[in-house]
Design a protein around this motif. Structure first.
Motif, short mmCIF file in Angstrom:
data_model
loop_
_atom_site.label_atom_id
_atom_site.label_comp_id
_atom_site.label_asym_id
_atom_site.label_seq_id
_atom_site.Cartn_x
_atom_site.Cartn_y
_atom_site.Cartn_z
N UNK A 320 14.02 71.71 15.22
CA UNK A 320 14.96 70.69 15.70
C UNK A 320 14.09 68.98 15.74
N UNK A 321 13.10 68.95 15.77
CA UNK A 321 12.22 67.91 15.31
C UNK A 321 12.35 68.22 13.30
N UNK A 322 12.26 69.14 13.05
CA UNK A 322 12.20 69.34 11.64
C UNK A 322 13.77 68.89 10.94
N UNK A 323 14.66 69.11 11.72
CA UNK A 323 15.70 69.26 11.46
C UNK A 323 16.30 67.92 11.21
N UNK A 324 15.67 66.86 12.16
CA UNK A 324 16.48 65.26 12.36
C UNK A 324 15.15 64.84 11.43
N UNK A 325 14.68 65.08 10.58
CA UNK A 325 12.95 64.23 9.85
C UNK A 325 14.21 64.65 8.77
N UNK A 326 14.40 65.70 8.42
CA UNK A 326 15.54 66.53 7.22
C UNK A 326 16.62 65.75 7.18
N UNK A 327 17.33 65.08 7.98
CA UNK A 327 18.52 64.16 8.12
C UNK A 327 19.11 62.89 8.18
N UNK A 328 16.59 62.37 8.66
CA UNK A 328 17.03 61.37 8.30
C UNK A 328 16.78 61.15 7.15
N UNK A 330 16.04 61.39 2.94
CA UNK A 330 16.43 62.10 1.68
C UNK A 330 15.32 62.49 1.02
N UNK A 331 16.39 63.75 -0.37
CA UNK A 331 15.53 64.59 -1.23
C UNK A 331 14.53 64.23 -1.97
N UNK A 332 15.28 62.50 -1.78
CA UNK A 332 14.03 62.14 -3.67
C UNK A 332 13.45 61.75 -3.16
N UNK A 333 12.91 61.29 -1.68
CA UNK A 333 11.50 60.65 -0.84
C UNK A 333 10.45 61.62 -0.93
N UNK A 334 9.08 60.97 -0.45
CA UNK A 334 8.21 62.00 -1.64
C UNK A 334 7.08 62.65 0.05
N UNK A 335 6.47 63.39 -0.01
CA UNK A 335 6.52 64.53 1.32
C UNK A 335 5.73 63.33 2.67
N UNK A 336 4.70 61.86 1.56
CA UNK A 336 3.82 61.13 2.77
C UNK A 336 4.86 60.65 3.71
N UNK A 337 6.09 60.19 2.39
CA UNK A 337 7.01 59.34 3.09
C UNK A 337 7.51 60.50 4.05
N UNK A 338 7.48 61.08 5.01
CA UNK A 338 8.51 62.63 5.78
C UNK A 338 6.77 62.46 5.92
N UNK A 339 6.05 62.89 6.05
CA UNK A 339 4.72 62.84 7.27
C UNK A 339 4.67 60.85 7.91
N UNK A 340 4.78 60.71 7.42
CA UNK A 340 5.08 59.35 7.78
C UNK A 340 5.52 59.40 8.99
N UNK A 341 7.25 59.48 9.07
CA UNK A 341 8.43 59.35 9.59
C UNK A 341 7.75 60.86 10.90
N UNK A 342 6.94 61.45 10.67
CA UNK A 342 6.05 62.73 11.69
C UNK A 342 6.03 62.74 12.81
#
Length: 391
Positions: A320-328, A330-342
């Motif tokens: 569910x957390x993974x799905x939330x991060x995917x929802x928030x 965008x596909x163009x954002x880098x992995x570092x941005x997703x890691x920071x959000x996580x």
């Protein structure tokens, strides 16, 4: 009347009484004849005494007149000069506040004193104005600029009295005294007064709020028992309702003190109000319907509903957390941005006391090639926070 005259009158009075008595005895006159003779002689002596008193008074008047004529004549006091005036307008005077000045105006009257000696002052009008302004400055410098109207009356009373300069050259006084404060300064003082009153009110409200918080935190919600007693004191006739609210009061007490709900009262707390995770795992007997949102930077949990959890409940929550991060993200954002959000989400769970679940989030989104750095907060991930103490 002299002493000799007094002795003479006393002797005549005695003779006026004794002589008729001796004659009456020698010639054997009746007693009434003696009385008549004595009365006549006494009347004559009294008339003579009055004449002597008048003569003495006239003599005293003549002597006083002679003394007065011999005394030197007192010179008449010179008439004072007629007063002159000078108009003063818009003269700045200091106040008790360094940056605020009064605006002074008056009609200055002055004259040379009648008893003045020596050479007259070369500029008596300027001396009179200086004398009056010196006194006005002394009075105004001790007054607050906010009370200009009251200070004006005080100056009018003080400057209306006649006074001399230190050397006695002129006498001066003032009439038609005015004292004002510039409109801009008056507006500033008004605003400052409003700010002071608002600040005082704010401090009072803050102290009141602190007192209420201290009362609720240190006394009412110190533990579940204190909370129950407080509720009963306010609702003493509703004991059954107090029993129903023990779970709610236990939850409030635990939240106020930053601790977990006491085991003795945990069964009284509805399952939908309990923490969704403990030590990183969902509570047994509860199914997680996870619909979290990010609101103003804070993560809010969804509702919990009763039911069976799947065997991989922890992995389901992570999904569910993974799905939330995917929802928030965008596909163009880098992995570092997703890691920071996580990392931020993990820090929020960590601060809420869910250290194990926060670590699971970090493990899920850490870079496999650099797992240690991901756990330590590299690539923008937020490091784990120390778990809050239960005390």
């Amino acid at each position: 009347m002299s002493r000799d005259n007094k002795i003479l009158l006393a002797a005549l009075a005695c003779g006026a009484v004794l002589v008729p008595a001796v004659v009456a005895l020698a010639l054997r006159w009746p007693w009434w004849a003696w009385l008549l003779g004595s009365a006549a002689l006494v009347a004559g002596v009294a008339a003579y005494a009055r004449r002597l008193v008048r003569l003495h008074q006239q003599e005293e008047l003549r002597e006083a007149l002679v003394v007065q004529q011999q005394r030197p004549a007192v010179p008449a006091e010179p008439e004072p000069e007629p007063p002159q005036q000078r108009l003063l307008r818009d003269v700045p005077l200091p106040s008790s506040e360094p940056d605020y000045r009064f605006v002074f105006g008056a009609t200055v009257w002055w004259r040379r004193p009648a008893d003045a000696v020596g050479v007259a002052h070369e500029n008596p009008a300027g001396l009179a104005v200086d004398t009056l302004l010196t006194r006005a400055k002394e009075i105004a410098a001790a007054e607050h600029p906010g009370g200009a109207e009251v200070v004006a009356h005080k100056l009018a009373g003080a400057l209306g009295a006649v006074q001399r300069d230190p050397h006695g050259h002129v006498e001066t006084w003032a009439a038609e005294v005015t004292l004002t404060l510039p409109e801009q300064d008056a507006d500033r003082l008004h605003r400052l007064a409003e700010v002071r009153k608002d600040e005082q009110l704010w401090h009072r409200e803050r102290d009141h709020e602190r007192s209420k918080r201290a009362y609720l935190g240190d006394e009412v919600l110190q533990d579940t028992g204190s909370a129950v007693v407080w509720w009963l004191a306010r609702n003493e006739n509703d004991v059954e309702r107090a029993a129903e609210l023990i779970g709610t009061l236990a939850q409030l007490s635990a939240a106020a003190n930053g601790t977990e709900i006491d085991e003795r009262f945990r069964h009284l707390v509805p399952s939908a109000r309990q923490a969704p995770f403990r030590n990183g795992l969902p509570l047994q007997g509860d199914a997680l319907s996870f619909s979290g949102t990010l609101d103003s930077g804070f993560f809010t949990y969804g509702q919990l509903s009763a039911g069976e959890l799947p065997a991989d409940a922890e992995h389901t929550a992570i999904d569910h957390v993974h799905g939330l991060i995917d929802e928030l993200s965008s596909a163009d954002e880098e992995a570092a941005d997703r890691d920071r959000l996580a990392g931020r989400l993990a820090a929020l769970f960590d601060a809420a006391g869910q250290a194990d679940f926060a670590a699971a989030i970090r493990r899920r989104f850490a870079d496999p090639a650099d797992g240690a750095n991901g756990a330590d907060g590299a690539d923008g991930a937020v490091p784990a926070q120390p778990r809050r103490s239960s005390t």
